[in-house]
Scaffold this motif. Structure first.
Motif, short mmCIF file in Angstrom:
data_model
loop_
_atom_site.label_atom_id
_atom_site.label_comp_id
_atom_site.label_asym_id
_atom_site.label_seq_id
_atom_site.Cartn_x
_atom_site.Cartn_y
_atom_site.Cartn_z
N VAL A 1 24.38 31.56 -34.57
CA VAL A 1 23.66 32.82 -34.37
C VAL A 1 23.95 33.39 -32.99
CG1 VAL A 1 21.75 32.24 -35.91
CG2 VAL A 1 21.60 31.65 -33.50
N GLU A 2 23.84 34.72 -32.90
CA GLU A 2 23.89 35.38 -31.59
C GLU A 2 22.52 35.99 -31.33
OE1 GLU A 2 28.46 36.79 -32.44
OE2 GLU A 2 26.94 38.30 -31.93
N LEU A 3 22.06 35.80 -30.11
CA LEU A 3 20.70 36.19 -29.77
C LEU A 3 20.70 37.41 -28.87
CD1 LEU A 3 18.62 33.13 -28.67
CD2 LEU A 3 17.98 34.91 -30.28
N ALA A 4 19.78 38.32 -29.07
CA ALA A 4 19.61 39.40 -28.10
C ALA A 4 18.14 39.68 -27.90
CB ALA A 4 20.32 40.66 -28.58
N GLY A 5 17.81 40.27 -26.78
CA GLY A 5 16.47 40.80 -26.57
C GLY A 5 15.40 39.78 -26.28
N VAL A 6 15.76 38.66 -25.67
CA VAL A 6 14.73 37.65 -25.44
C VAL A 6 14.18 37.67 -24.03
CG1 VAL A 6 15.38 36.08 -27.28
CG2 VAL A 6 16.56 35.97 -25.09
N SER A 7 14.63 38.60 -23.20
CA SER A 7 14.09 38.58 -21.84
C SER A 7 12.71 39.23 -21.78
CB SER A 7 15.04 39.28 -20.87
OG SER A 7 15.06 40.65 -21.16
N ALA A 8 12.32 39.88 -22.83
CA ALA A 8 11.02 40.55 -22.83
C ALA A 8 10.49 40.61 -24.26
CB ALA A 8 11.15 41.95 -22.25
N GLY A 9 9.24 41.00 -24.37
CA GLY A 9 8.68 41.27 -25.68
C GLY A 9 8.24 40.02 -26.43
N THR A 10 8.10 40.15 -27.71
CA THR A 10 7.59 39.06 -28.54
C THR A 10 8.50 38.83 -29.74
OG1 THR A 10 6.27 40.61 -29.83
CG2 THR A 10 5.21 39.64 -27.90
N HIS A 11 9.73 39.32 -29.63
CA HIS A 11 10.65 39.12 -30.74
C HIS A 11 12.07 38.99 -30.21
CE1 HIS A 11 11.56 43.37 -30.09
NE2 HIS A 11 12.69 43.14 -30.73
N ALA A 12 12.96 38.52 -31.07
CA ALA A 12 14.37 38.47 -30.73
C ALA A 12 15.16 39.07 -31.87
CB ALA A 12 14.81 37.02 -30.52
N LEU A 13 16.36 39.52 -31.55
CA LEU A 13 17.27 39.98 -32.58
C LEU A 13 18.26 38.84 -32.81
CD1 LEU A 13 17.57 42.67 -34.08
CD2 LEU A 13 19.31 43.31 -32.43
N LEU A 14 18.31 38.38 -34.06
CA LEU A 14 19.11 37.20 -34.41
C LEU A 14 20.26 37.64 -35.29
CD1 LEU A 14 16.85 34.24 -35.59
CD2 LEU A 14 18.74 34.21 -33.98
N ARG A 15 21.45 37.59 -34.77
CA ARG A 15 22.61 38.03 -35.52
C ARG A 15 23.27 36.81 -36.12
NH1 ARG A 15 25.77 42.65 -35.17
NH2 ARG A 15 28.00 42.18 -35.37
N ILE A 16 23.63 36.86 -37.40
CA ILE A 16 24.28 35.72 -38.05
C ILE A 16 25.67 36.18 -38.49
CG2 ILE A 16 24.03 33.91 -39.80
CD1 ILE A 16 21.07 34.57 -39.95
N PRO A 17 26.67 36.08 -37.61
CA PRO A 17 27.97 36.69 -37.88
C PRO A 17 28.62 36.14 -39.15
CG PRO A 17 27.83 35.91 -35.60
CD PRO A 17 26.64 35.38 -36.32
N GLY A 18 28.29 34.88 -39.49
CA GLY A 18 28.95 34.28 -40.66
C GLY A 18 28.37 34.70 -42.00
#
Lengths: 490, 490
Positions: A408-425
């Protein structure tokens, strides 16, 4: 003549009345004809004469029959049109009804709530839901106490409507809170209390946008914008987001736009934070073109790395920015209170539109939120929640690293209460399979595809981690990995 | 270089940060220039080095400055545009902002809340206000108890959003109530919970009306329609009302219309009740032209002479009618819950528009109202209130007869909680004088002029009598007469 159907939930006289009324409307008793005497009908039906008199009385009051003195009771002549006997069970409309262009767009649209995510309640144990922030028991207990107190005082002296713009107590409390927590200075009179930030968005766009007008929106973006923009018929320009938020340089190449919608403090859904240079560039461009900047500061309070960054509004010298905030994100979604901080010269029009839209937001909850803020509960809650979310975030990241690593690739975890989880495969069209596989394991997942004008080619999840305790986060992520394994993908 | 202004409400490090930030934004520290070392600045300002480090750190996090290893801290180069030094105190906008046609109409409009009556709170003893229905203590106590209970249970298991259309418990309860009290049969799924009936009106008109579309409205009418119709740019046809409500024969001469807005159970504000023949004529005409009938049943519960008349909706076989009701009128205005009963084929579009407008109405109050109805409180309240209002109405009429006799003409007293009081001897432009004279005597009066497209030539008052006890009604009417005497008119 009469089909008298007794209804156990209605008194007998009501049933007699209904039977007569139906017979008249369906012309089983002809217009102008004389009804039997009350005595005769009572005998026929085996009911008391009073029962029949009640029915005749009511029919006369409603204009179905008229009593001619010394002659009897007659069905009136003038039931123009009447109600056709056929089709009385159908309420489907005749298809000749013409909707507005907005109505027609909505009628053609997908399922109810499209663009608002799948928020239906399910009984899954491991819910990675964005909307449900973590619920602090101490906060909720305080909230319930304040609700009880305000409800009792309302019962002693119930209020009428609040003044245009909302409760003065709440606006005063909000102005103080925004100054302390977000560095935003405004007069309480510039604040208009809204029904969550969704209403803030809708009111802004209605005030600014005519069909065909250009509006700039982040790509990806909060889905609530998409449906509002479709509703007002805007011509939407999507400006891509990178690790530093909306690429303001690209927006600045546009000739002009009525409005630009941004989430600079914590881009939704990618979580990027817009740096100062881009903020100033965006404001500069907006100023040149008379473009209004809608700054949606939906969760600026929850920042885990670095300190909260001050909002666009406090950089704005010219009244170009409308700032939107909400209590739903900080407290709980069922609380429908948000706020718009509006430039002075737009306050009147904004208040007028709010009055047209629904006149007022619930007084009870406005007053409770005012108490909650002025009693210091909100800031105590945010401090507590920030600490707790940080622990959960760490547990979530650790579990993701352990279970899924580079899958997985992760984004948006420096703030807030959620993350964006990208599953390239995993190709995007396999999301439904993944959701099913997750659901079988008690795991609730949510696609981020609704946030895109052009959804990505692989699965992307909008994963809220704040409402699950650490242990459940670990187990939930393991089960997500198992679900992914079971698809043979990712 | 730095103007450090200490703020007693902020920690010192925050003040240092703010001073630096202002200096950078106003270019008193030039882009690209090097800041003094933290040690030097701390000595200059007489603060601790940590205080300065905090400020530098925060400025770096926000992109104002960057730290070059081994070299020091520099103001970034790329602050495009920047914030002009002049005008930083002005938030008035530059006048180049372009509003939508709706926004422009609202900005041109009169004072805030125009068309919504003078609802500002005053401390007058004898308030003949329409909005404030009588408040039954027993009802309010029950309401407060139920609020407390729901608040506690929400604090145990807080809800997320309700499903599109509103709380299933409330819609179930409302369907039962409407069937029992108003003879209206519908499936709970046809009910969309709204933010008071004002939102119901706004949603209906947005769904149906494009600018220039024809809408038929009663004359006089509820002022809330006027502002909504102006907002959607409708071409409005006013059909006059007589003692039997809207003159449907006149409406029926029109070619077509997108919608017709009526208050057949109790015309607002004249109080006329529309007889069956007109109801059927109106429905027949609407059916022929695909016109939607908005039936606003705002106080059908309170009928003092005869029995409540069944609503248009229950005469409608073809799904032409959207029925609007509200709890504000029955209970108290601060409660912002209404309902729309929508034809099956419009439910989806209606729900989608509600989601766009504000996503959801307050869960707490939806659930409390559901408890209130299913516990039988609403119907007990209506029975009690009806009796009490009847007594107050009698006292009001008696006082009017005694004090004012033929100086006033009365309408609309067979139902509801208000009367229309016409004062033929007092020209309309003397209303402000009368209001002042009344206010001096502790009497609050309200003009009905806002309900008219063409206001009458004499003063007409919209007089709510339900919230005053009998004694106060008698005294209030006497003082009204004295006020009228003092003007030498009427």
């Amino acid at each position: 003549m009469l089909q008298l159907v007794l209804d156990p939930h209605r008194p007998l006289n009501r049933s007699v009345y209904t039977a007569l009324r139906e017979a008249i409307l369906e012309r089983r008793i002809a217009p102008g004809s004389k009804l039997p005497s009350s005595r005769a009908l009572a005998a026929d039906l085996g009911v008391s004469r009073n029962t029949v008199l009640y029915a005749y009385d009511q029919l006369a009051a409603e204009g179905y029959v008229e009593t001619r003195v010394g002659s009897g009771t007659y069905v009136v002549d003038s039931l123009a049109g009447g109600v056709p006997a056929s089709g009385r069970d159908s309420r489907r409309g005749d298809g000749r009804r013409k909707l507005s262009s907005l109505g027609a767009r909505l009628a053609r649209d997908g399922s109810p709530g499209r663009g608002f995510g799948d928020q239906r309640r399910e009984a899954l144990r491991y819910e990675f839901r964005f909307a449900g922030a973590g619920h602090e028991q101490e906060t909720l207990n305080a909230w319930a106490r304040l609700v009880g107190r305000r409800a009792r005082s309302l019962s002693r002296a119930p209020t009428g409507y609040q003044p245009p713009g909302g409760s003065p107590e709440l606006r005063e409390a909000l102005a103080g809170y925004l100054a302390r927590a977000r560095g935003l200075t405004c007069r309480p009179e510039q604040i208009v209390v809204t029904q969550g930030s969704q209403q803030g968005i809708d009111l802004c766009l209605r005030l600014l946008v005519d069909p065909g007008d250009r509006v700039v929106v982040e790509e990806p973006h909060y889905a609530g914008y998409g449906s509002c923009l479709r509703a007002c018929g805007a011509s939407v320009v999507h400006v891509p987001v990178d690790a530093a938020g909306m690429q303001a340089e690209l927006a600045a190449e546009l000739e002009a736009a009525k409005a630009v919608c941004v989430t600079p403090s914590h881009q939704f859904p990618t979580g990027a934070v817009m740096p100062l240079s881009r903020r100033l560039l965006l404001l500069d461009w907006a100023r040149q073109h008379g473009t209004v900047v809608l700054e949606d500061d939906y969760d600026g309070e929850f920042r885990h790395e670095g300190r909260p960054i001050e909002c666009l509004h406090s950089l704005d010298a010219e009244g170009q920015v409308i700032y939107l905030g909400t209590a739903s994100r900080m407290l709980f979604p069922a609380l429908r209170i948000g706020w718009a901080v509006v430039p002075e010269d737009l306050v009147d029009a904004f208040q007028r539109l709010k009055a047209i839209a629904d006149r007022d937001t619930s007084s009870l909850e406005q007053l409770v939120l005012a108490d909650f803020i002025s009693g210091g509960w909100l800031e105590r809650h945010v401090r507590r929640a920030r600490k707790r979310y940080a622990v959960r975030r760490a547990a979530f990241l650790e579990a993701l690293g352990r279970e899924l690593g580079t899958r997985v690739e992760l984004a948006g975890v420096s703030a807030g209460t959620h993350a964006l989880l990208r599953i390239p495969g995993l190709p995007a069209d396999r999301f439904a399979d993944l959701r099913r596989a997750c659901r079988r394991r008690g795991v609730g997942i949510y696609s981020a595809a609704q946030c895109y004008a052009r959804p990505p080619e692989c699965v992307e999840l909008l994963a809220g981690y704040a409402s699950l305790p650490e242990r459940d986060l670990a187990v939930g992520v393991r089960k997500l990995r198992e679900a992914l394994d079971s698809l043979g993908g990712g």
